[in-house]
Design a protein around this motif. Structure first.
Motif, short mmCIF file in Angstrom:
data_model
loop_
_atom_site.label_atom_id
_atom_site.label_comp_id
_atom_site.label_asym_id
_atom_site.label_seq_id
_atom_site.Cartn_x
_atom_site.Cartn_y
_atom_site.Cartn_z
N LEU A 14 26.12 22.74 41.92
CA LEU A 14 27.06 23.37 40.98
C LEU A 14 27.10 24.87 41.25
N ARG A 15 27.75 25.23 42.33
CA ARG A 15 27.74 26.66 42.69
C ARG A 15 29.14 27.20 42.93
N THR A 16 30.14 26.40 42.62
CA THR A 16 31.53 26.86 42.81
C THR A 16 32.31 26.52 41.55
N PRO B 273 20.89 15.94 51.75
CA PRO B 273 21.74 17.07 52.09
C PRO B 273 22.43 17.65 50.86
N LEU B 274 22.61 18.96 50.89
CA LEU B 274 23.36 19.63 49.83
C LEU B 274 24.83 19.66 50.22
N VAL B 275 25.67 19.32 49.26
CA VAL B 275 27.12 19.46 49.46
C VAL B 275 27.60 20.55 48.52
N GLY C 146 15.10 18.44 51.22
CA GLY C 146 16.51 18.72 50.94
C GLY C 146 16.95 19.99 51.60
N GLY C 147 18.27 20.14 51.74
CA GLY C 147 18.72 21.41 52.29
C GLY C 147 20.17 21.44 52.70
N SER C 148 20.58 22.65 53.02
CA SER C 148 21.98 22.91 53.36
C SER C 148 22.20 22.96 54.87
N TRP C 149 21.12 22.80 55.67
CA TRP C 149 21.32 22.90 57.12
C TRP C 149 22.22 21.77 57.64
N LEU C 150 22.35 20.70 56.86
CA LEU C 150 23.16 19.55 57.29
C LEU C 150 24.65 19.73 57.02
N LEU D 209 8.79 16.31 42.14
CA LEU D 209 9.27 17.65 41.83
C LEU D 209 9.88 18.29 43.06
N LYS D 210 10.85 19.15 42.82
CA LYS D 210 11.42 19.94 43.92
C LYS D 210 10.49 21.13 44.15
N PHE D 211 10.14 21.39 45.40
CA PHE D 211 9.33 22.57 45.73
C PHE D 211 10.29 23.59 46.31
N PHE D 212 10.54 24.65 45.54
CA PHE D 212 11.59 25.61 45.89
C PHE D 212 11.15 27.02 45.57
N PRO D 213 11.48 28.00 46.38
CA PRO D 213 12.04 27.91 47.72
C PRO D 213 10.91 27.66 48.72
N PRO E 79 10.56 19.35 49.17
CA PRO E 79 10.74 20.75 49.54
C PRO E 79 12.20 21.05 49.89
N THR E 80 12.69 22.15 49.39
CA THR E 80 14.01 22.65 49.79
C THR E 80 13.93 24.17 49.82
N GLY E 81 14.80 24.74 50.63
CA GLY E 81 14.79 26.20 50.79
C GLY E 81 14.10 26.53 52.09
N GLY E 82 14.91 26.66 53.14
CA GLY E 82 14.35 26.99 54.45
C GLY E 82 13.96 25.78 55.29
N VAL E 83 14.26 24.59 54.82
CA VAL E 83 14.00 23.40 55.65
C VAL E 83 15.14 23.27 56.65
C1 3PG Z 1 18.48 24.40 47.22
O1 3PG Z 1 19.14 24.58 46.21
O2 3PG Z 1 17.79 23.40 47.36
C2 3PG Z 1 18.43 25.45 48.26
O3 3PG Z 1 19.45 26.38 48.08
C3 3PG Z 1 18.46 24.89 49.62
O4 3PG Z 1 18.05 25.88 50.48
P1 3PG Z 1 18.60 25.99 51.95
O5 3PG Z 1 20.01 26.50 51.83
O6 3PG Z 1 17.69 26.96 52.64
O7 3PG Z 1 18.57 24.63 52.58
#
Ligand code: 3PG
Length: 212
Positions: free
Chosen positions: A44-46, A15-17, A178-182, A128-132, A156-160
């Motif tokens: 690191l986005r803030t 999960p992304l925090v 990985g992802g931010s949905w959590l 490797l990270k597969f993004f997006p 894979p991250t981005g849209g999961v």
């Molecule tokens: C990341 O940095 O891995 C992505 O921003 C995650 O994408 P998501 O927000 O669609 O989960």
């Protein structure tokens, strides 16, 4: 790498925090861990994300904390000083990879083309990270990568999401998703950490239902 690998083998979800307040970052992380997810990526986005990373790294809890959205060698060095145990980057930057390798720290650079995979592989990387992920071809792309890069695993991250997690995890060449949905911003803003624990539990349950 072994600790991280075995933790991800058990619960292959990262999960992304994203927080701007260390207390909120810690509460979010603990909610995720209570739900069974103990590999956490602090992005690191803030403006205060380094403080958030540092606060989580200082916890005595049994959590493996990495830094995500690492965009420069300088940031890579700083996150290691704060105690990050792995590095994630949206793209492939050799100076970041070099710092991680010099410090014997796992690094997941973002890729989404065969040329980038070859470059990363030739730098000695095999995770490797597969993004997006969903925009860059999703599951069909991962299958195609698998047919030529049999020794490379992807995160894979981005849209999961909970809706497609099982489909991603069912692929042989996936180490974790990985992802931010959590960590939905609305739940965090409302202080609804139980909701975050439930999302983590749901992800753990989806992952354990996937037979490879
Ligand atoms: C990341 O940095 O891995 C992505 O921003 C995650 O994408 P998501 O927000 O669609 O989960």
């Amino acid at each position: 790498m072994t600790d991280l690998n075995s933790r991800l083998a058990n619960a292959p979800v990262v999960p992304l925090v994203q927080a701007d307040d260390p207390k909120i970052a810690v509460a979010t992380t603990r909610a995720l861990a209570a739900g069974g997810l103990t590999v956490i990526e602090v992005v690191l986005r803030t403006p205060s994300s380094m403080d958030c990373l540092s606060a989580i790294c200082d916890l005595d809890d049994d959590i493996i904390v990495g830094a995500g959205t690492v965009l420069s060698a300088e940031q890579a060095s700083t996150v290691l000083d704060q105690g990050a145990k792995f590095i994630v980057s949206p793209g492939l930057d050799e100076s970041i990879v070099q710092i991680a390798q010099e410090n014997n720290i796992p690094v997941f650079p973002g890729i989404n083309t065969p040329s980038e995979i070859m470059k990363a592989r030739n730098l000695g990387l095999n995770m490797l990270k597969f993004f997006p992920a969903t925009i860059a071809g999703g599951i069909p792309a991962l299958k195609a990568f698998g047919s030529v890069f049999g020794d490379v695993k992807f995160m894979p991250t981005g849209g999961v999401s909970a809706g497609n997690l099982a489909d991603f995890l069912a692929l042989e060449n996936i180490v974790a998703c990985g992802g931010s949905w959590l960590t939905p911003a609305a739940a965090i803003a409302a202080g609804n950490y139980d909701a975050i624990s439930r999302l983590a539990e749901e992800a753990v349950s989806i992952a354990s239902s996937v037979a490879k």
